[in-house]
Write a protein that holds these residues in place. Structure first.
Motif, PDB file in Angstrom:
ATOM      1  N   ALA A   1       0.817  -1.219   0.000  1.00 53.70           N
ATOM      2  CA  ALA A   1       0.000   0.000   0.000  1.00 53.70           C
ATOM      3  C   ALA A   1       0.850   1.268   0.000  1.00 53.70           C
ATOM      4  O   ALA A   1       0.406   2.315  -0.478  1.00 53.70           O
ATOM      5  N   CYS A   2       2.074   1.166   0.517  1.00 51.58           N
ATOM      6  CA  CYS A   2       2.953   2.346   0.518  1.00 51.58           C
ATOM      7  C   CYS A   2       3.265   2.828  -0.897  1.00 51.58           C
ATOM      8  O   CYS A   2       3.612   3.989  -1.096  1.00 51.58           O
ATOM      9  N   TYR A   3       3.196   1.944  -1.873  1.00 49.85           N
ATOM     10  CA  TYR A   3       3.470   2.343  -3.262  1.00 49.85           C
ATOM     11  C   TYR A   3       2.277   3.041  -3.910  1.00 49.85           C
ATOM     12  O   TYR A   3       2.372   3.499  -5.048  1.00 49.85           O
ATOM     13  N   LEU A   4       1.159   3.082  -3.222  1.00 49.28           N
ATOM     14  CA  LEU A   4      -0.084   3.529  -3.865  1.00 49.28           C
ATOM     15  C   LEU A   4      -0.545   4.911  -3.416  1.00 49.28           C
ATOM     16  O   LEU A   4      -1.643   5.349  -3.782  1.00 49.28           O
ATOM     17  N   GLY A   5       0.277   5.590  -2.643  1.00 49.38           N
ATOM     18  CA  GLY A   5      -0.112   6.920  -2.179  1.00 49.38           C
ATOM     19  C   GLY A   5       0.557   7.235  -0.861  1.00 49.38           C
ATOM     20  O   GLY A   5       1.541   6.595  -0.481  1.00 49.38           O
ATOM     21  N   ARG A   6       0.053   8.234  -0.171  1.00 46.99           N
ATOM     22  CA  ARG A   6       0.676   8.660   1.082  1.00 46.99           C
ATOM     23  C   ARG A   6       0.315   7.736   2.232  1.00 46.99           C
ATOM     24  O   ARG A   6       1.143   7.413   3.063  1.00 46.99           O
TER      25      ARG A   6
ATOM     26  N   LEU B   1     -15.726   1.093  -3.371  1.00 46.07           N
ATOM     27  CA  LEU B   1     -15.061   2.198  -2.660  1.00 46.07           C
ATOM     28  C   LEU B   1     -14.352   3.170  -3.598  1.00 46.07           C
ATOM     29  O   LEU B   1     -14.117   4.327  -3.227  1.00 46.07           O
ATOM     30  N   GLY B   2     -13.958   2.696  -4.766  1.00 49.57           N
ATOM     31  CA  GLY B   2     -13.250   3.585  -5.692  1.00 49.57           C
ATOM     32  C   GLY B   2     -11.819   3.882  -5.288  1.00 49.57           C
ATOM     33  O   GLY B   2     -11.245   4.870  -5.727  1.00 49.57           O
ATOM     34  N   VAL B   3     -11.244   3.049  -4.462  1.00 50.56           N
ATOM     35  CA  VAL B   3      -9.817   3.191  -4.118  1.00 50.56           C
ATOM     36  C   VAL B   3      -9.159   1.828  -4.318  1.00 50.56           C
ATOM     37  O   VAL B   3      -9.832   0.802  -4.318  1.00 50.56           O
ATOM     38  N   PRO B   4      -7.831   1.820  -4.448  1.00 49.52           N
ATOM     39  CA  PRO B   4      -7.149   0.520  -4.530  1.00 49.52           C
ATOM     40  C   PRO B   4      -7.327  -0.235  -3.210  1.00 49.52           C
ATOM     41  O   PRO B   4      -7.222   0.356  -2.136  1.00 49.52           O
ATOM     42  N   VAL B   5      -7.602  -1.525  -3.320  1.00 56.99           N
ATOM     43  CA  VAL B   5      -7.772  -2.378  -2.143  1.00 56.99           C
ATOM     44  C   VAL B   5      -6.713  -3.468  -2.187  1.00 56.99           C
ATOM     45  O   VAL B   5      -6.615  -4.205  -3.175  1.00 56.99           O
ATOM     46  N   VAL B   6      -5.932  -3.564  -1.125  1.00 59.69           N
ATOM     47  CA  VAL B   6      -4.823  -4.512  -1.089  1.00 59.69           C
ATOM     48  C   VAL B   6      -5.194  -5.709  -0.227  1.00 59.69           C
ATOM     49  O   VAL B   6      -5.485  -5.568   0.963  1.00 59.69           O
ATOM     50  N   ASP B   7      -5.159  -6.871  -0.845  1.00 59.04           N
ATOM     51  CA  ASP B   7      -5.334  -8.132  -0.128  1.00 59.04           C
ATOM     52  C   ASP B   7      -3.950  -8.664   0.215  1.00 59.04           C
ATOM     53  O   ASP B   7      -3.103  -8.854  -0.676  1.00 59.04           O
ATOM     54  N   GLY B   8      -3.708  -8.903   1.481  1.00 62.21           N
ATOM     55  CA  GLY B   8      -2.386  -9.340   1.928  1.00 62.21           C
ATOM     56  C   GLY B   8      -1.952 -10.671   1.341  1.00 62.21           C
ATOM     57  O   GLY B   8      -0.762 -10.887   1.092  1.00 62.21           O
TER      58      GLY B   8
ATOM     59  N   GLY C   1      -8.644   9.950   5.477  1.00 64.86           N
ATOM     60  CA  GLY C   1      -8.173  10.606   4.258  1.00 64.86           C
ATOM     61  C   GLY C   1      -7.136   9.777   3.528  1.00 64.86           C
ATOM     62  O   GLY C   1      -6.201  10.322   2.943  1.00 64.86           O
ATOM     63  N   SER C   2      -7.285   8.469   3.550  1.00 63.25           N
ATOM     64  CA  SER C   2      -6.269   7.578   2.980  1.00 63.25           C
ATOM     65  C   SER C   2      -6.441   7.407   1.475  1.00 63.25           C
ATOM     66  O   SER C   2      -7.534   7.586   0.931  1.00 63.25           O
ATOM     67  N   ASP C   3      -5.364   6.989   0.839  1.00 59.38           N
ATOM     68  CA  ASP C   3      -5.370   6.754  -0.603  1.00 59.38           C
ATOM     69  C   ASP C   3      -5.738   5.323  -0.961  1.00 59.38           C
ATOM     70  O   ASP C   3      -6.069   5.045  -2.117  1.00 59.38           O
ATOM     71  N   SER C   4      -5.631   4.396   0.000  1.00 59.68           N
ATOM     72  CA  SER C   4      -5.949   3.003  -0.318  1.00 59.68           C
ATOM     73  C   SER C   4      -6.395   2.281   0.938  1.00 59.68           C
ATOM     74  O   SER C   4      -6.301   2.808   2.051  1.00 59.68           O
ATOM     75  N   LEU C   5      -6.879   1.053   0.727  1.00 62.85           N
ATOM     76  CA  LEU C   5      -7.383   0.238   1.829  1.00 62.85           C
ATOM     77  C   LEU C   5      -6.593  -1.068   1.871  1.00 62.85           C
ATOM     78  O   LEU C   5      -6.331  -1.678   0.830  1.00 62.85           O
ATOM     79  N   VAL C   6      -6.238  -1.505   3.073  1.00 63.95           N
ATOM     80  CA  VAL C   6      -5.589  -2.801   3.253  1.00 63.95           C
ATOM     81  C   VAL C   6      -6.531  -3.696   4.051  1.00 63.95           C
ATOM     82  O   VAL C   6      -7.044  -3.287   5.102  1.00 63.95           O
ATOM     83  N   LEU C   7      -6.748  -4.908   3.559  1.00 63.99           N
ATOM     84  CA  LEU C   7      -7.634  -5.853   4.243  1.00 63.99           C
ATOM     85  C   LEU C   7      -6.862  -6.557   5.348  1.00 63.99           C
ATOM     86  O   LEU C   7      -5.838  -7.194   5.083  1.00 63.99           O
TER      87      LEU C   7
ATOM     88  N   GLY D   1      -3.792   5.554  -5.662  1.00 61.93           N
ATOM     89  CA  GLY D   1      -5.131   6.028  -5.323  1.00 61.93           C
ATOM     90  C   GLY D   1      -5.310   7.465  -5.792  1.00 61.93           C
ATOM     91  O   GLY D   1      -4.415   8.288  -5.620  1.00 61.93           O
ATOM     92  N   LYS D   2      -6.450   7.739  -6.388  1.00 62.34           N
ATOM     93  CA  LYS D   2      -6.616   9.030  -7.067  1.00 62.34           C
ATOM     94  C   LYS D   2      -7.708   9.890  -6.424  1.00 62.34           C
ATOM     95  O   LYS D   2      -8.217  10.819  -7.048  1.00 62.34           O
ATOM     96  N   THR D   3      -8.076   9.571  -5.198  1.00 62.95           N
ATOM     97  CA  THR D   3      -9.182  10.311  -4.583  1.00 62.95           C
ATOM     98  C   THR D   3      -8.732  11.533  -3.787  1.00 62.95           C
ATOM     99  O   THR D   3      -9.573  12.270  -3.278  1.00 62.95           O
ATOM    100  N   GLY D   4      -7.427  11.756  -3.677  1.00 60.74           N
ATOM    101  CA  GLY D   4      -6.995  12.878  -2.848  1.00 60.74           C
ATOM    102  C   GLY D   4      -5.743  13.543  -3.389  1.00 60.74           C
ATOM    103  O   GLY D   4      -5.735  14.077  -4.500  1.00 60.74           O
TER     104      GLY D   4
END
Lengths: 233, 233, 233, 233, 233, 233
Positions: A102-107, A192-199, A170-176, F218-221
């Motif tokens: 998830a660190c590669y996908l935003g802040r 959700l419209g955000v990247p979702v990371v399955d471990g 205010g996250s850029d992605s979701l981790v399950l 992620g492109k929402t923010g």
């Protein structure tokens, strides 16, 4: 290339689902086997479960020197450092892989987990892995691990928790935050419209690329093969 | 008041020595019992040993609801968080108690441990306990746990390591990084001229005062009693 | 064993209450004396109060070389590091002891303090002691120090603040952020259902066990006895 | 504009030198007055000195409401937060100003101080001010404060310590860790080839610009004017 | 003394306003020139804008070796470290100066910025400058940079955001997170009752005092003058 | 799947070598293209080089919406956050990928870089990526980027630096701190006996697995597509 995915709990249907998910994401020529230790807890939702599950994880790994790399498929990463001592191939936990991916996908990312009592352990893992700042929040859905498979309200509860988490953090992605959520990945991403990371997917593909790059645990210090006590396996 | 000191390894002579040290420091009216789990590793010097020892620690604690407080007497504090879930009385590990006690004695402390491969785990514990800044260094003496009792050169090697550590770190005190070093405390303090903290004594007296103050693990959240799987003991 | 508890403010009724609380928790054979410096502020609720109170704390300690250990009984721990230079026995502040004690009781604790303006200083102390992560929140009740003894609404306001704090922070225990709250400990623990740590009891029993273990401030560096200026006492 | 520079120790020749240095760096129209509290320690080289000096600093500030801004001219910044409560104009300490000024000059700085026992306090200040990472090292020259003025070997010892510090730390600049070193600034800069920051000059010019910008301590919370006890001055 | 203020964006009216603000705060004998790179983005509100603006900042600085010190007048501090390599005089960014100046005014500050997407970058800067703890919050007003000059509702929106920020964060002061807000400083300070720091004024006066003290970037290591590629301006 | 590897410097032979290395590690069905921006610096060894190279990186990425994922192939990761705004596919830098990959291989890693002046920037990146604790040291070999290809002593100097680094840091693995070192990976691993991570290989395979998993920024923010100024490319 052979990858062994160890489900630390002893629920066979979860092991099968995890194996299927892992198989679905590897590249050509990579075979994935999914196992679980006999006699471990049916689900892992406390520090006690974590402690009781870890020796079985090590035993499963120790008996398979023929395998190229290993995944520990529970979001508490039980026994991970010990597994690195025992295995010669790389070992990756799904919490570390999920969060680092998830660190590669935003802040920042939010984690959605099962029961509230797992939140502290996940925060500990995040801090230990160096992603405490990127992990903007860990949120409990209140859905127990085994209910993920069976409770018809599970999806909605996870979705509702995730939506609130993303808004609050205010996250850029979701981790399950549970291997048992792997099934929900695509649907959540769409809703959700955000990247979702399955471990599980994250860890399996990490192991695949580490093996391909010829990389494994460094063995010159802390992770040198330990005396292997008879008790192991 | 009854305190149970659990030696996570299965070396009976260490269990006896640990018990004797704990008994020597408690106040009047406090009884100390020292036990170890059958079948755990003979010494704990790797992540693997840590994982294999932890379930036995929990089993020892789970079978003794009659006891008022518990000490986990190995400097890796194996199973500590899980033990807090299971026990109703307070549980203290010797690494946390040793390092937190040293915080009252000056700005910083140095830890002397056994084998080099344990250094990383001790640093992790220090960081997790919030004493990463106060822990100025963790230094391996190269003396294995079981050699502490038997090797005639053990004392000199520990002393030499400690002296060099204090000089390099500029620390105000020394923390002994293994339950098996408890014997050496007084002699080291005399030879080094700094306060020397033995974790066994530190943890046992911490438990004693927690019990006396009526304090135990908070049970409203993460540390609520877990489902107790049959596997536990 | 003789322990001197120094109340840094000059309110005699508080000194008496603090002494009584300390006496109530020590073991057999330990005598506790409670004093305050003449001429210090009546209560300590600002950085200015803290600065003005600290020299008197040192003077009280300096004049009692016959005592085995010392408690600084104000939650700002005024003069603590200097007291360690001057005393040969151990010195413990109630903020550090209260917060470190709470670390043994779970993952995190909340602090309830008096006026809002003290919050920043307490957070500074928590960070300095390495418990910034464990200290999940510092919450002002709005009750001034001297009103704790006299205002009939004080208990309810402290209780209300504590309840809200525990809910907001998800903490496992509560730490009382003022020596003047020691009276409320038992009642709060009963009403809140979580462990409640009184710093006076925590610090006094810490000093007791340090003395029993033969541990005191390391004197080889920063805390060596300083030139003792005539101005001291 | 009027700036009051308070030398927290009671050595008159240092007060004069500090005043002269401050005067040399302010802009046109700015008058600088240098004072010291009567009866404070002759030099400040321990936590005890720090505690004993702080009340006098407050008293000097409290009696001068006519002044626009204040400098606390000892590298321990004694009483700084309390001074911000009491003064309506800005208050700047020479440690904070020296270290923050150095942050504009590169990645990191080294501090050269007097006696070894002051190192820990300076590191605490750096951490508290948020410059712990930029402060690459704090190094004791072994020259006592009052010897800076009188010992003919003082310059060489400070220079030697500074040179070794810069080499060991790889720093971009040097910060002088004592008001009594202000005299040496230019000579050290020439001999070392790096920018050398004197805290007295740094703090005085910081106060000057804060006053010019109409900025002073925010008074809506922690730093609101406290009850002013009679004891103050 | 000559100071060059570089507005990294290419909006001439902002450059003029910034120049006027900088001129208004310098002391006698200091001349201020304000410029912007031709062809840079009209405003800087994304990482992309930041990257595109930075080379022009360097070019403006490189062509003016006659100037004594430099201000980078955009709250993202684009190109700041590179500018320190190129310039021989000191270079100060308005984000670092604004935030470090606020550190002298109390425990913590809040930042009010323009669009939400700038929040993460400002938090990164705060962490990098070591003021992450002092920066209690970064709050977006939703007013775009160029609307600050023209939108009649801009002031009210900034004021409303600032008021909510101060209440939520409990901060002692406010830092304006955009050079285009400099105009609002006095009015906000009056309406909010807390010190308000404008980065342009803060940075310009910082450069002025650095030049006066003879301080500039240390050139012995990381910030030594680089090979100057032809591409630079 | 198509991956674009952007070499931020304009040295064509390096671009070719980087492309070859990337191609060598991807799975079947993945095509890799390597490019560099015309007119960027010949090598990137200063903050100034970094600033000057970043716009070209963005331009290369912006003109290739047909590509699935991107690698920024310079160990300073120039323009990385901005690239995430512009690209719809995932973007990975070689510093972040190299360092995060090493986190799976043990407790800590050492970085060997080119010139000493790059050390600070790499430490900044490590801290920002959350691997500051895992990054046990950054060591300069003194070999300039372009000399890596041509200087016959380059290998020995890098090897010597790496060997000393591993010994000093006690690390489990080595990370190569320059894209130009990719050639040396296998030889270094053989000579050093530890895993050696080449950032180019690490980043390329990270992008490959992110694309395969359907993951992108992620492109929402913060990373929403910015206004694309005409200046871009």
């Amino acid at each position: 290339m052979r990858i062994l995915v160890v489900n630390p709990n002893s629920t066979g249907s979860m092991t099968e689902a995890i194996g299927a998910h892992a198989r679905a994401v590897v590249g050509p020529g990579v075979s994935v086997e999914a196992v679980h230790p006999p006699g471990s807890p049916a689900s892992i939702e406390s520090h006690t479960d974590d402690v009781l599950a870890a020796p079985g994880v090590l035993a499963e790994i120790a008996r398979r020197p023929d395998v190229d790399g290993f995944v520990v498929a529970c979001f508490g990463d039980p026994g991970l450092l010990a597994a690195r001592e025992i295995a010669s191939g790389p070992v990756v936990g799904i919490a570390e892989a999920g969060m680092r991916t998830a660190c590669y996908l935003g802040r920042s990312f939010s984690v959605v987990t099962t029961l509230h009592r797992t939140v502290g352990h996940i925060r500990d893992l995040a801090a230990g892995y160096g992603v405490g700042r990127q992990c903007a929040g860990v949120h409990a859905s209140g859905v127990a691990v085994l209910d993920l498979e069976t409770d018809p309200t599970a999806y909605v509860r996870v979705l509702t928790t995730a939506r609130a988490a993303l808004a609050a953090d205010g996250s850029d992605s979701l981790v399950l935050g549970c291997a048992g959520m792997a099934d929900l990945t695509g649907r959540l991403a769409a809703d959700l419209g955000v990247p979702v990371v399955d471990g599980v997917a994250a860890a399996t593909t990490e192991v695949e690329r580490l093996v391909r790059l010829g990389l494994a645990t460094g063995k010159t210090g802390e992770f040198a093969t330990p005396r292997l006590p008879a008790l192991l396996g």
